[in-house]
Write a protein that holds these residues in place. Structure first.
Motif, PDB file in Angstrom:
ATOM      1  N   LEU A 123      36.641  39.211  39.944  1.00 31.03           N
ATOM      2  CA  LEU A 123      35.819  39.517  38.669  1.00 31.03           C
ATOM      3  C   LEU A 123      36.731  40.843  38.260  1.00 31.03           C
ATOM      4  CD1 LEU A 123      32.107  40.592  39.868  1.00 31.03           C
ATOM      5  CD2 LEU A 123      33.100  38.514  39.109  1.00 31.03           C
ATOM      6  N   GLY A 124      37.135  40.788  36.943  1.00 31.06           N
ATOM      7  CA  GLY A 124      38.043  41.665  36.266  1.00 31.06           C
ATOM      8  C   GLY A 124      36.863  42.527  35.462  1.00 31.06           C
ATOM      9  N   ASN A 125      36.794  43.803  35.814  1.00 31.57           N
ATOM     10  CA  ASN A 125      35.263  44.347  35.177  1.00 31.57           C
ATOM     11  C   ASN A 125      35.981  45.310  34.235  1.00 31.57           C
ATOM     12  OD1 ASN A 125      32.856  45.410  35.309  1.00 31.57           O
ATOM     13  ND2 ASN A 125      33.424  47.021  36.587  1.00 31.57           N
ATOM     14  N   ASP A 130      37.317  50.895  25.558  1.00 29.31           N
ATOM     15  CA  ASP A 130      38.047  51.113  24.396  1.00 29.31           C
ATOM     16  C   ASP A 130      38.389  49.815  23.704  1.00 29.31           C
ATOM     17  OD1 ASP A 130      39.705  52.545  22.873  1.00 29.31           O
ATOM     18  OD2 ASP A 130      41.537  52.256  24.082  1.00 29.31           O
ATOM     19  N   GLY A 131      37.164  49.097  23.389  1.00 29.50           N
ATOM     20  CA  GLY A 131      37.156  47.820  22.721  1.00 29.50           C
ATOM     21  C   GLY A 131      38.539  46.973  23.266  1.00 29.50           C
ATOM     22  N   GLY A 132      38.752  46.954  24.678  1.00 30.02           N
ATOM     23  CA  GLY A 132      39.511  46.357  25.058  1.00 30.02           C
ATOM     24  C   GLY A 132      41.193  46.586  24.692  1.00 30.02           C
ATOM     25  N   ASN A 133      41.560  47.705  24.086  1.00 30.63           N
ATOM     26  CA  ASN A 133      42.467  48.175  23.648  1.00 30.63           C
ATOM     27  C   ASN A 133      43.371  48.802  24.794  1.00 30.63           C
ATOM     28  OD1 ASN A 133      42.547  47.370  20.992  1.00 30.63           O
ATOM     29  ND2 ASN A 133      41.165  49.353  20.618  1.00 30.63           N
ATOM     30  N   GLU A 139      43.909  37.926  30.634  1.00 28.30           N
ATOM     31  CA  GLU A 139      42.920  37.129  31.388  1.00 28.30           C
ATOM     32  C   GLU A 139      43.763  35.885  31.735  1.00 28.30           C
ATOM     33  OE1 GLU A 139      40.026  35.494  28.671  1.00 28.30           O
ATOM     34  OE2 GLU A 139      38.896  34.450  30.289  1.00 28.30           O
ATOM     35  N   LYS A 140      44.875  35.466  30.892  1.00 27.73           N
ATOM     36  CA  LYS A 140      45.946  34.565  31.319  1.00 27.73           C
ATOM     37  C   LYS A 140      46.347  34.867  32.823  1.00 27.73           C
ATOM     38  CE  LYS A 140      49.897  32.514  29.672  1.00 27.73           C
ATOM     39  NZ  LYS A 140      50.887  33.039  29.021  1.00 27.73           N
ATOM     40  N   PRO A 153      37.102  31.229  41.436  1.00 25.81           N
ATOM     41  CA  PRO A 153      36.471  31.200  40.240  1.00 25.81           C
ATOM     42  C   PRO A 153      36.548  32.436  39.594  1.00 25.81           C
ATOM     43  CG  PRO A 153      35.005  30.370  41.772  1.00 25.81           C
ATOM     44  CD  PRO A 153      36.215  30.822  42.472  1.00 25.81           C
ATOM     45  N   TYR A 154      36.879  32.791  38.565  1.00 24.68           N
ATOM     46  CA  TYR A 154      37.191  34.148  37.628  1.00 24.68           C
ATOM     47  C   TYR A 154      36.317  34.521  36.622  1.00 24.68           C
ATOM     48  CZ  TYR A 154      39.677  37.520  35.209  1.00 24.68           C
ATOM     49  OH  TYR A 154      40.151  38.824  34.535  1.00 24.68           O
ATOM     50  N   PHE A 155      35.738  35.792  36.534  1.00 26.95           N
ATOM     51  CA  PHE A 155      34.778  36.181  35.477  1.00 26.95           C
ATOM     52  C   PHE A 155      35.449  37.276  34.960  1.00 26.95           C
ATOM     53  CE2 PHE A 155      32.581  33.239  38.047  1.00 26.95           C
ATOM     54  CZ  PHE A 155      31.485  32.692  37.170  1.00 26.95           C
ATOM     55  N   GLU A 156      35.217  37.761  33.687  1.00 34.68           N
ATOM     56  CA  GLU A 156      35.507  38.918  32.959  1.00 34.68           C
ATOM     57  C   GLU A 156      34.239  39.468  32.827  1.00 34.68           C
ATOM     58  OE1 GLU A 156      38.565  39.195  30.102  1.00 34.68           O
ATOM     59  OE2 GLU A 156      39.693  38.790  31.820  1.00 34.68           O
ATOM     60  N   THR A 157      33.861  40.848  33.331  1.00 35.10           N
ATOM     61  CA  THR A 157      32.610  41.369  33.275  1.00 35.10           C
ATOM     62  C   THR A 157      32.686  42.963  32.469  1.00 35.10           C
ATOM     63  OG1 THR A 157      33.009  42.194  35.454  1.00 35.10           O
ATOM     64  CG2 THR A 157      31.862  40.113  35.207  1.00 35.10           C
ATOM     65  N   SER A 158      31.692  43.424  32.273  1.00 39.47           N
ATOM     66  CA  SER A 158      31.329  44.704  31.783  1.00 39.47           C
ATOM     67  C   SER A 158      30.053  45.227  32.389  1.00 39.47           C
ATOM     68  CB  SER A 158      31.145  45.055  30.514  1.00 39.47           C
ATOM     69  OG  SER A 158      30.817  46.233  30.364  1.00 39.47           O
TER      70      SER A 158
END
Lengths: 208, 450
Positions: A123-125, A130-133, A139-140, A153-158
């Motif tokens: 998980l990339g949390n 900062d709006g992704g800044n 992600e790549k 398996p990979y997930f981007e999370t908040s």
């Protein structure tokens, strides 16, 4: 008839200090976020009932301390794990670089019977920050690493906004279930894993 | 507000303290924190008036009187800081006001010197700010681009997993910097971990709305990490330090109190790659349960709890997570009073961090009323088990108290954790400490029999 006793699936969450392990667990189990979480000392856990194809399972999620020096305590907590979740903060490069250490340390300490195929989920949390800044790990890049470790398996999370947390844990639960050896299952004849139980095809993302 | 006669205390006094004092909980977080059970007990709790009357004209303290009060009802919140300085061994009850003023002055100067030393390595120290993000890499290369709150790692583009690429990146940006001493590197590497934990420590309290107070906690921990290089910083220490930073207004005073507290607890944090110090305490706990309740010990072994890892957090953060801040302070002072030995000050002053294990003093040497109940019993029986602490007996007593429930309901380590968590937060601190002393007596008796 459904089984009387629910099957227990044990999940361990690992990753550097401050990446959001406790927050992710709480967001999934209690559907809430708080900025009041304290640093985890030793380990703690929460449980949640999950349902797959009319069957209920108890997901037992173990949250661990991120500071390295607690790793020697890991062995007792890792024992019997069905899935290991590796968490990093997309805004902190080091937390991503350390994923490899966490993975290896887990495999050494938990010594699963089939380490090659033991299910991990990454998980990339904190993608909301900062709006992704302020993001420093793309992600790549994360996906490339996951692919190189046997298609994790990979997930981007908040955890803060609850983004993708449910989906990630669905996948975690599913993978934990696949890992449970059939002979140890309670009432195994009633368990019917949807895709035939094969985990050779675990690609990035979860085909749950 | 005046405290009047201690017999006039009412529950409103405490609610006043709760809402007005620095350990008040922010209104929006009242539901998030544990309920406080601590109550002032007239005639039992050490009141400000009783405290004052325990000093002679030139300042000698009748520690025996103070201990007997604290062991029965804790300390009135308004005098906690001053009382704790004695309980923790910062000051000798046999000294005068004058002696102590001089000592305090010396200690403050000493803290100032340490701060200057640390400031030279890291300018954030003493600046009223703190660090959250790493300032240094593993191989001692500074990470540049410090933001106002310390080192932010605003690196252009992305960083990579490969260490060779990493070091190349740093070689480019940091050509010409001299390699740092290993001790300095290790210290700097702990600074952001301290910061990460400081912003997560007792954040429900009004006190930590202030950036200056967050910086105070961070600085005390950072400077401690410098003087105790073997321990540095370990998670759990911020929970231990926070109440001291709240109670003692002067940062230097808070620091030395923390240093004394760590004399008791630092062993838990000492670690190597495959060992962490708290395990020694866990072995003592195992030994105690095995002695006083072998069946329970067997059961815990059977359910994979024989290592007693479920007690890690309780012992490392000294029950901060199981109790509200007020109740954990109450528990601490009660435990410290019970563990008190009259030679504690001399012992700490004459030894460095690593050698504070004392030879057992002779009973006839000192007035036994100047010992806490726990220390006195150990002394009378001649128990030399230096690892034993009341905190361990506290956990043991909880296990003992609910042994039937553990035997019946605990089928795995997770059940043990759950049952224990449910019980502990609801305990009455004073009763639980009494029970812990009973377990100590039982243990010492059984140990002698064996």
């Amino acid at each position: 008839m459904a089984s009387r006793r629910r099957m227990l699936l044990k999940v361990i969450i690992l990753g550097d200090s401050g990446v959001g392990k406790t927050s992710l667990m709480n967001q999934y189990v209690n559907r809430k976020f708080s900025n009041q979480y304290k640093a985890t000392i030793g380990a703690d856990f929460l449980t949640k009932e999950v349902q797959f194809e009319d069957r209920l399972f108890t997901l037992q999620i173990w949250d661990t301390a991120g500071q390295e020096r607690f790793q020697s305590l890991g062995v007792a907590f890792y024992r019997g794990a069905d899935c290991c979740v590796l968490v990093y903060d997309v805004n902190v490069a080091k937390s991503f670089e350390n994923l490899n250490n966490w993975r290896e340390e887990f495999l050494i300490q938990a010594s699963p019977s089939d380490p090659e195929n033991f299910p991990f989920v990454v998980l990339g949390n904190k993608v909301d920050v900062d709006g992704g800044n302020s993001r420093v790990v793309s992600e790549k890049k994360a996906k490339a690493w996951c692919a190189s470790k046997g298609n994790i398996p990979y997930f981007e999370t908040s955890a803060k906004e609850g983004f993708n947390v449910e989906a990630a844990f669905q996948c975690i639960a599913k993978n934990a279930l696949k890992n449970e050896p059939e002979e140890e299952m309670y009432l195994p004849d009633t368990i019917d894993v949807a895709d035939g139980g094969g985990r050779q095809q675990r690609s990035t993302g979860c085909e749950c | 507000m005046g405290f009047g006669g201690c017999l006039n205390w009412k529950s409103e006094d405490l609610s006043l303290i709760d809402t007005n004092s620095s350990y008040a909980v922010k209104p929006e977080h009242i539901g998030d924190v544990r309920k406080t059970r601590f109550k002032l007990r007239p005639g039992r709790t050490l009141s400000p008036r009783k405290w004052q009357s325990a000093f002679s004209e030139d300042g000698h303290l009748d520690i025996g009187l103070v201990l007997s009060r604290i062991q029965r009802g804790g300390v009135h919140p308004s005098i906690r800081g001053a009382v704790w300085e004695f309980l923790l061994g910062c000051y000798d009850p046999n000294s005068t006001y004058e002696d102590r003023n001089q000592l305090r002055q010396r200690k403050r100067e000493q803290y100032g010197i340490l701060m200057t030393e640390c400031q030279k390595m890291e300018p954030t120290i003493g600046s009223g700010r703190y660090i959250i993000k790493p300032v240094i890499t593993k191989d001692g290369q500074p990470i540049q681009d410090l933001s106002s709150q310390g080192g932010d790692t605003h690196e252009p583009g992305e960083t990579t997993v490969s260490s060779t690429e990493n070091s190349r990146h740093f070689e480019e940006t940091l050509a010409g910097t001299t390699p740092l001493e290993k001790t300095e590197v290790n210290w700097k590497r702990t600074l952001h971990q301290i910061g990460l934990d400081v912003v997560r420590t007792d954040r429900a309290l009004v006190f930590y709305e202030s950036e200056a107070n967050l910086a105070k906690l961070w600085t005390v921990l950072a400077i401690y990490a410098w003087i105790d290089k073997e321990i540095g910083y370990c998670q759990g220490m911020s929970d231990l330090c926070s109440p001291l930073v709240i109670l003692l207004e002067d940062e230097a005073d808070a620091f030395w109190c923390f240093e004394r507290m760590m004399r008791r607890l630092r062993g838990n944090f000492k670690s190597t790659t495959d060992f962490i110090g708290v395990r020694s305490q866990l072995s003592v706990l195992a030994k105690i349960i095995k002695t006083v309740d072998p069946k329970l010990h067997q059961h815990l072994e059977d359910v994979d709890g024989g290592e007693y890892l479920f007690a890690v957090r309780m012992l490392m953060a000294l029950f901060r997570r199981e109790f509200s801040i007020m109740d954990s302070m109450y528990l601490w002072e009660m435990m410290w009073a019970m563990e008190y030995k009259p030679n504690i000050f001399t012992l700490y002053e004459q030894s460095d961090l690593n050698t504070n294990k004392d030879a057992l003093p002779n009973v006839s040497d000192k007035k036994s009323k100047n010992y806490g109940k726990f220390a006195r019993k150990n002394m009378e029986i001649g128990d030399t088990d230096q690892e034993s602490s009341l905190a361990i007996f506290f956990v043991a007593s909880v296990l003992e108290l609910k042994n039937k429930q553990f035997m019946r309901e605990a089928k795995g380590l997770d059940d043990v954790v759950k049952i224990l968590n449910d019980i502990i937060g609801n305990l009455d601190v004073r009763k639980a400490c009494k029970k812990a002393l009973k377990v100590q007596t039982k243990y010492l008796r059984k140990k002698k029999e064996l």
